[in-house]
Design an enzyme around this catalytic site. Structure first.
Site, PDB file in Angstrom:
ATOM      1  CG  ASP A   1      52.188 -13.916  50.701  1.00 21.23           C
ATOM      2  OD1 ASP A   1      51.497 -13.137  50.004  1.00 21.23           O
ATOM      3  OD2 ASP A   1      51.705 -14.610  51.616  1.00 21.23           O
TER       4      ASP A   1
ATOM      5  CE1 TYR B   1      40.102 -11.093  39.689  1.00 26.77           C
ATOM      6  CE2 TYR B   1      38.172 -10.414  38.441  1.00 26.77           C
ATOM      7  CZ  TYR B   1      39.541 -10.536  38.550  1.00 26.77           C
ATOM      8  OH  TYR B   1      40.350 -10.104  37.531  1.00 26.77           O
TER       9      TYR B   1
END
Length: 253
Positions: free
Chosen positions: A60, A159
């Site tokens: 991750d 985003y």
């Protein structure tokens, strides 16, 4: 350093655009680390496809400890440090304009998720790779951006804000690391036809973008991935702090 001499880390390479970037580098003889978070089966299948010069490693990228472990494992496996990092990993996001969170309803948690995925993830990989790059007096950092903050045809507020911040980080890192032989650039695409993230995009939007683009087509992931090779190659040795828009000419930066 030629591409075939390099060890390249591609984050989020288990699926979508990342797979195409990994394939592009492998096609030029580079050793490739296929980083994935949850796409274990797809990442390992890609590593098998690419052969002995590819290694799939789970991590991750928002967790610095996991990124450090990834680089340690990869360097031990290949016997050399990472020379190029492609920050492609994306926090979970669906490019469906009809379902986007709008200005009066979007919460900070959505922004935080995108900032963690784009900016925190990139910072972690860069900092982890820096010792190896400094030892080689060579490094190439390629951040994957978006043309949406220049042409917000669909206001994906969270985003887009995160990708704009990543461009800012790209340019400040370029100034900081340039004296050490490390370049930092961004590749910004538009909607790609198609990836997992764009699977929910209405066909009408693809058609609209194609008509507005000089090439009259929507850029494919493979076409976009080819551009990453430029920033890792000797041909870009005097280029840093730049944002190259790869969308068939839709946005002219």
């Amino acid at each position: 350093m030629k591409i075939e001499q390099q060890l390249v880390l591609v984050t989020g390479a288990g699926r979508g655009l990342g797979q195409h970037i990994a394939r592009a580098f492998a096609s030029q003889g580079a050793k490739v680390i296929i980083n994935y978070h949850r796409s274990s089966e797809a990442a390992r299948a890609l590593a098998q496809e690419l052969g002995e010069h590819a290694l799939a490693v789970q991590a991750d990228v928002t967790d610095r400890h996991q990124v450090d472990t990834l680089l340690t494992l990869a360097q031990a496996h290949f016997g050399q440090p990472v020379s190029t990092v492609v920050n492609n990993a994306l926090a979970t996001f669906s490019f469906n304009g009809d379902a986007r969170e709008k200005a009066d309803s979007i919460g900070w948690a959505s922004f935080q998720s995108q900032f963690d995925g784009s900016v925190r993830g990139a910072l972690n990989t860069v900092q982890a790779a820096l010792p190896g790059m400094r030892a080689q007096h060579f490094g190439r950092i390629i951040n994957i951006g978006s043309n949406l903050f220049q042409n917000p045809v669909v206001p994906y507020h969270d985003y887009t804000a995160a990708k704009a911040a990543l461009l800012s980080l790209t340019r400040t890192l370029a100034g900081d690391l340039g004296p050490e032989g490390i370049t930092v650039n961004m590749l910004s695409g538009g909607l790609l036809r198609s990836t997992d993230a764009s699977a929910a995009t209405p066909e009408a939007l693809f058609d609209y973008i194609a008509e507005a683009t000089p090439l009259r087509s929507v850029t494919t992931p493979a076409e976009f991935a080819d551009a990453a090779l430029f920033f890792a190659s000797p041909w870009s040795r005097a280029v840093t702090g730049q944002n190259l828009v790869v969308d068939g000419g839709l946005v002219r930066d």
